[in-house]
Write a protein that holds these residues in place. Structure first.
Motif, short mmCIF file in Angstrom:
data_model
loop_
_atom_site.label_atom_id
_atom_site.label_comp_id
_atom_site.label_asym_id
_atom_site.label_seq_id
_atom_site.Cartn_x
_atom_site.Cartn_y
_atom_site.Cartn_z
N ARG A 172 69.49 101.35 157.05
CA ARG A 172 69.17 101.15 158.31
C ARG A 172 68.07 102.43 158.71
NH1 ARG A 172 73.46 102.96 162.73
NH2 ARG A 172 72.18 104.88 163.03
N LYS A 173 68.17 103.54 158.21
CA LYS A 173 67.21 104.49 158.35
C LYS A 173 65.91 103.99 157.80
CE LYS A 173 67.19 109.54 158.96
NZ LYS A 173 67.74 110.55 158.48
N LEU A 174 65.86 103.44 156.58
CA LEU A 174 64.56 102.86 155.94
C LEU A 174 64.00 101.88 156.94
CD1 LEU A 174 62.75 102.48 153.43
CD2 LEU A 174 64.50 100.70 152.81
N LEU A 175 64.96 100.88 157.23
CA LEU A 175 64.41 99.72 158.04
C LEU A 175 63.61 99.86 159.25
CD1 LEU A 175 67.38 97.24 157.12
CD2 LEU A 175 65.00 97.24 156.35
N VAL A 176 64.48 100.95 159.88
CA VAL A 176 63.64 101.54 161.17
C VAL A 176 62.40 101.89 161.08
CG1 VAL A 176 64.19 103.05 163.32
CG2 VAL A 176 65.91 101.80 162.51
N SER A 177 62.18 102.45 159.85
CA SER A 177 60.79 103.29 159.64
C SER A 177 59.95 102.17 159.26
CB SER A 177 60.89 104.47 158.95
OG SER A 177 61.16 104.09 157.55
N VAL A 178 60.18 101.15 158.66
CA VAL A 178 59.25 100.24 157.72
C VAL A 178 59.11 98.91 158.67
CG1 VAL A 178 59.60 101.23 155.88
CG2 VAL A 178 60.71 99.07 156.31
N LEU A 179 59.78 98.49 159.22
CA LEU A 179 59.82 97.14 160.06
C LEU A 179 58.83 97.36 161.29
CD1 LEU A 179 63.54 95.53 160.08
CD2 LEU A 179 61.72 94.92 158.67
N PRO A 180 57.95 96.09 161.57
CA PRO A 180 57.29 96.03 162.75
C PRO A 180 58.18 96.07 163.84
CG PRO A 180 56.97 94.03 161.42
CD PRO A 180 57.83 95.02 160.74
N LYS A 181 57.68 96.18 165.12
CA LYS A 181 58.27 96.49 166.19
C LYS A 181 59.24 95.32 166.56
CE LYS A 181 59.77 99.42 169.17
NZ LYS A 181 61.16 98.94 168.84
N ASP A 182 58.54 94.20 166.41
CA ASP A 182 58.97 92.78 166.83
C ASP A 182 59.65 91.93 165.92
OD1 ASP A 182 56.93 92.23 165.97
OD2 ASP A 182 55.92 90.78 167.44
N ALA A 183 60.27 92.36 164.65
CA ALA A 183 60.63 91.92 163.55
C ALA A 183 61.93 90.93 164.03
CB ALA A 183 60.88 92.84 162.40
N ILE A 184 62.06 89.95 163.30
CA ILE A 184 63.11 89.12 163.28
C ILE A 184 63.81 89.56 162.00
CG2 ILE A 184 64.30 86.94 163.41
CD1 ILE A 184 62.04 85.91 165.15
N PHE A 185 64.87 90.21 161.99
CA PHE A 185 65.71 90.54 160.47
C PHE A 185 66.96 89.78 160.33
CE2 PHE A 185 68.29 93.46 158.10
CZ PHE A 185 67.23 93.88 157.35
N LEU A 186 66.90 89.04 159.17
CA LEU A 186 67.96 88.38 158.72
C LEU A 186 68.72 89.19 157.80
CD1 LEU A 186 66.45 85.00 158.16
CD2 LEU A 186 67.43 85.93 160.41
N VAL A 187 69.92 89.35 157.70
CA VAL A 187 70.99 89.94 156.83
C VAL A 187 72.17 89.00 156.86
CG1 VAL A 187 71.68 91.63 158.30
CG2 VAL A 187 71.84 92.06 156.11
N PRO A 188 72.81 88.61 155.62
CA PRO A 188 73.91 87.93 155.50
C PRO A 188 75.14 88.41 156.50
CG PRO A 188 73.43 88.42 153.32
CD PRO A 188 72.25 88.89 154.12
N HIS A 189 76.02 87.68 157.07
CA HIS A 189 77.23 88.20 157.70
C HIS A 189 78.32 88.61 156.75
CE1 HIS A 189 79.33 89.13 161.29
NE2 HIS A 189 80.36 88.39 160.89
N ASP A 190 78.22 89.43 155.78
CA ASP A 190 79.00 89.60 154.61
C ASP A 190 79.41 91.22 155.22
OD1 ASP A 190 76.92 91.14 153.83
OD2 ASP A 190 76.62 90.32 152.22
N THR A 191 80.04 91.89 154.21
CA THR A 191 80.62 93.22 154.71
C THR A 191 79.51 94.28 154.87
OG1 THR A 191 81.17 93.94 152.29
CG2 THR A 191 82.90 92.78 153.52
N PHE A 192 78.30 93.80 154.17
CA PHE A 192 77.21 94.79 154.16
C PHE A 192 76.45 94.73 155.62
CE2 PHE A 192 72.58 95.32 153.95
CZ PHE A 192 72.64 96.72 153.84
N GLY A 193 76.21 93.15 155.75
CA GLY A 193 75.64 92.82 157.12
C GLY A 193 76.43 93.26 158.22
#
Ligand SMILES: Cc1cc2nc3c(=O)[nH]c(=O)nc-3n(C[C@H](O)[C@H](O)[C@H](O)COP(=O)(O)OP(=O)(O)OC[C@H]3O[C@@H](n4cnc5c(N)ncnc54)[C@H](O)[C@@H]3O)c2cc1C
Ligand SMILES: Nc1ncnc2c1ncn2[C@@H]1O[C@H](COP(=O)(O)O)[C@@H](O)[C@H]1O
Lengths: 263, 323
Positions: free
Chosen positions: B77-98
């Motif tokens: 999460r820390k990585l993503l918050v720093s590298v994703l653009p502000k208005d990103a639509i982010f997909l992650v599977p609804h598994d135990t990680f998601g």
């Protein structure tokens, strides 16, 4: 250890056949049996066991209407020390994020070391715990099936991942954990236990008590809006066998023989 | 339209099936989108995964760092918050990680979160209608959400099945130098593998599988007798294991065993996706349930509306008569 456990009153899926209203606005709520969300009951049991081991107190909290008080009482009959009902007409129609923000206000009003949630609610989406943690800027772990208190700074937790494997983590306090079913065996609560706490005072807090701006919660603040309930167009679906029990069994046995399901 | 990102789940250098599913989901949000795959991890395996991801996505961002060796959601999460653009639509599977990552990430990005999505309908403007389930699949709902300023969505694994899409011919960009501070208050220690039980349900051809409909521990005997008459093995759904009535190794589902029988008899099981997720190889599925509206009847081949506590002993008797 001061522990806050978030619980929710939900229609009991083991006791009810959930049906969608014909106009799609809701599920049929007449005659529904409600109870505490299954996952939350495990969370309360875990909190009680931790308190009994290391001392401290357990507070159960819910965001809901007056009727939600009954689940707080039930969990107090299990052994929780305090209950708090967060209730306000402004909270109605809140989405998961708004619920988390209301719970955050309660968390900040106390001095908690640990907050437990359920991994998901039957009518929810497994989001409130993770959101609450991020709002508080506390570390979080989901699907927790094992908790070991190391000291007053950290705990060791097991997360249940795919295949029933367990991921072990060390996490700093204060933290938020969401609890998976099976972590313990929740104790039975009898009528006598409920009677004992029947007259215990349960404080009710509204938006102004919690310092919450009504515009940010409830229907008005919801970013994700539920539009309707519906029954999906079924595919083929199962071939439903008709007749008497005996006829059904005979038909099934013929089918199973053809499929190699009978030796 | 906001830029779409997909988090690639992988293990031991093998890309997960959900990667292709997220590519399908991304196209449902924006048919013309050049979605970007995010691959985190470390070591040589990571390149194998990136190359596979490049067949599905037009861009692949690779983040190679020792701190990402195990996908700890707090670190990712820390990585993503720093590298994703502000208005990103982010997909992650609804598994135990998601489930671990999604809710908190949406708060930190200050975007809406739509979990466990099973359908994405064409948008009106930037407002999307998506389908979710409640009450373990007994009710479906449409939810509306404006993704114009970004969002976090967790599509349910196994739902967005790929067809025969052509190779996306994607570009892999190594962004490892953008990895900043990844310190977190949660430290991954190790994975403890599930214990094997006395019986291996994954090897059985015929399973008599019991769910909460069995009602009482004593009634399990009825299933054992039926299984014995059929030459089958008894397996179960999760609540039976939670109640400590059967061993964890008998549990079918995403957090239990994956079975591939020829015949699967679901007795008093409602048919949640986590349960069905453990049944592979399309067995001949028989469902016995007293609720004619139980979701299991949507996926079973044959359905019988009966009380299993009456049905199972009668069936046992019938089979024994035939022998
Ligand atoms: C992260 C995660 C992982 C999970 N992993 C798994 C997993 O691996 N495996 C798994 O099974 N679940 C798993 N679950 C739980 C899952 O969501 C469901 O709660 C569970 O599968 C429900 O089990 P069930 O169908 O036996 O019970 P229920 O949903 O309660 O269904 C019981 C059914 O029995 C019927 N019934 C009741 N009495 C009778 C009777 N006398 N005769 C006939 N029918 C009767 C009812 O109509 C109902 O349809 C997981 C959940 C989470 C959050
Ligand atoms: N209204 C509520 N009041 C208190 N806790 C809640 C409420 N809704 C959800 N929770 C908590 O958040 C968990 C996950 O719920 P959900 O995100 O709705 O699936 C539940 O198991 C509860 O612990």
């Amino acid at each position: 250890m001061e522990i806050l456990v978030c619980v929710k009153r939900v229609p009991d899926t083991a006791e009810n056949e959930i049906e969608v209203k014909s106009d799609g606005t809701d599920i049929e709520r007449d005659d529904l049996v409600y109870s505490v969300n299954e996952w939350d009951n495990y969370a309360v049991e875990e909190a009680i066991q931790i308190r009994d081991k290391v001392g401290g107190s357990v507070t159960v909290v819910t965001v809901g209407d007056e009727e939600s008080e009954e689940v707080l009482r039930r969990e107090m009959a299990m052994g929780a020390d305090n209950g708090v009902l967060l209730s306000d007409s402004a909270f109605e129609g809140s989405d998961g994020k708004a619920i988390a923000s209301i719970l955050k206000a309660q968390a900040e009003a106390g001095n908690y070391d640990l907050i437990l949630c359920g991994a998901q609610a039957d009518d929810g989406a497994g989001q409130v715990g993770g959101m609450l943690a991020a709002m508080l800027d506390w570390p979080y772990a989901s699907l927790v099936n094992h908790i070991e208190i190391i000291d007053d700074k950290k705990v060791k937790v097991g997360r249940e991942i795919e295949g029933g494997n367990q991921e072990l983590n060390e996490i700093e306090l204060p933290c938020v954990l969401s609890i998976q079913t099976g972590i313990n065996e929740p104790r039975y609560v009898g009528i006598r236990g409920i009677r004992k706490v029947a007259s215990v005072d349960i404080p009710v807090k509204g938006a102004s008590d919690l310092g919450i701006d009504p515009a940010t919660v409830g229907e008005a603040g919801a970013k994700v809006k539920r539009l309707d309930y519906f029954v999906p167009e079924l595919g083929e679906g199962a071939e439903i066998l008709e007749g008497s029990m005996e006829e059904k069994i005979e038909k099934l046995i013929e089918m199973l023989k053809a499929k190699g399901g009978l030796k | 339209m906001a830029q779409i990102f997909a988090y690639i789940v992988h293990k031991g250098g093998v890309i997960d099936d959900t990667a292709a599913e997220l590519a399908v989901a991304a196209k449902k949000i924006d048919a013309g989108a050049d979605a970007t795959a995010i691959v985190t991890g470390t070591g040589a395996d990571l390149d194998t995964v990136c190359n596979e991801a490049a067949k599905l996505f037009s861009q692949v961002w690779k983040f190679d760092n020792q701190a990402l060796a195990y996908p700890n959601a707090e670190v990712v999460r820390k990585l993503l918050v720093s590298v994703l653009p502000k208005d990103a639509i982010f997909l992650v599977p609804h598994d135990t990680f998601g489930m671990d990552l999604g809710p908190g990430l949406s708060i930190k990005l200050d975007v809406p979160y739509v979990p466990d999505v099973i359908e994405i309908e064409p948008a009106e403007g930037s407002t999307f209608k998506m389908v979710r389930q409640e009450y373990s699949g007994m009710a479906h709902t449409h939810v509306a959400c404006d993704l114009g300023a970004g969002g976090v969505i967790t599509p349910r694994p196994g739902v967005f099945q790929p067809g025969d899409e052509s190779d996306a011919g994607g570009q892999v960009s190594d962004k490892s130098d953008q990895v900043g501070d990844l310190s977190a208050k949660r430290r991954f220690l190790e994975v403890v593998e599930a214990e094997m039980g006395d019986v291996d349900i994954t090897k059985a051809d015929v399973l008599v599988s019991i769910g909460r409909g069995i009602e009482d521990e004593e009634n399990i005997e009825l299933a054992e007798e039926l299984a014995e008459a059929m030459g089958a093995v008894v397996s179960c759904s999760r609540p039976i294991v939670d109640a400590k009535w059967m061993e964890k190794s008998r549990q079918v589902g995403t957090s239990g065993q994956t079975v591939k029988p020829k015949v699967y008899m679901a007795m008093g099981i409602s048919g949640s996706f986590q349960h069905l997720g453990g049944i592979k190889g399309s067995p001949f599925m028989v469902a016995v349930n007293k609720n004619p509206k139980a979701p299991i009847f949507q996926v079973a081949d044959v359905g019988i509306v009966e009380d299993i506590l009456e049905f199972m002993p009668e069936m046992t008797e019938k089979i024994e008569e035939l022998q």
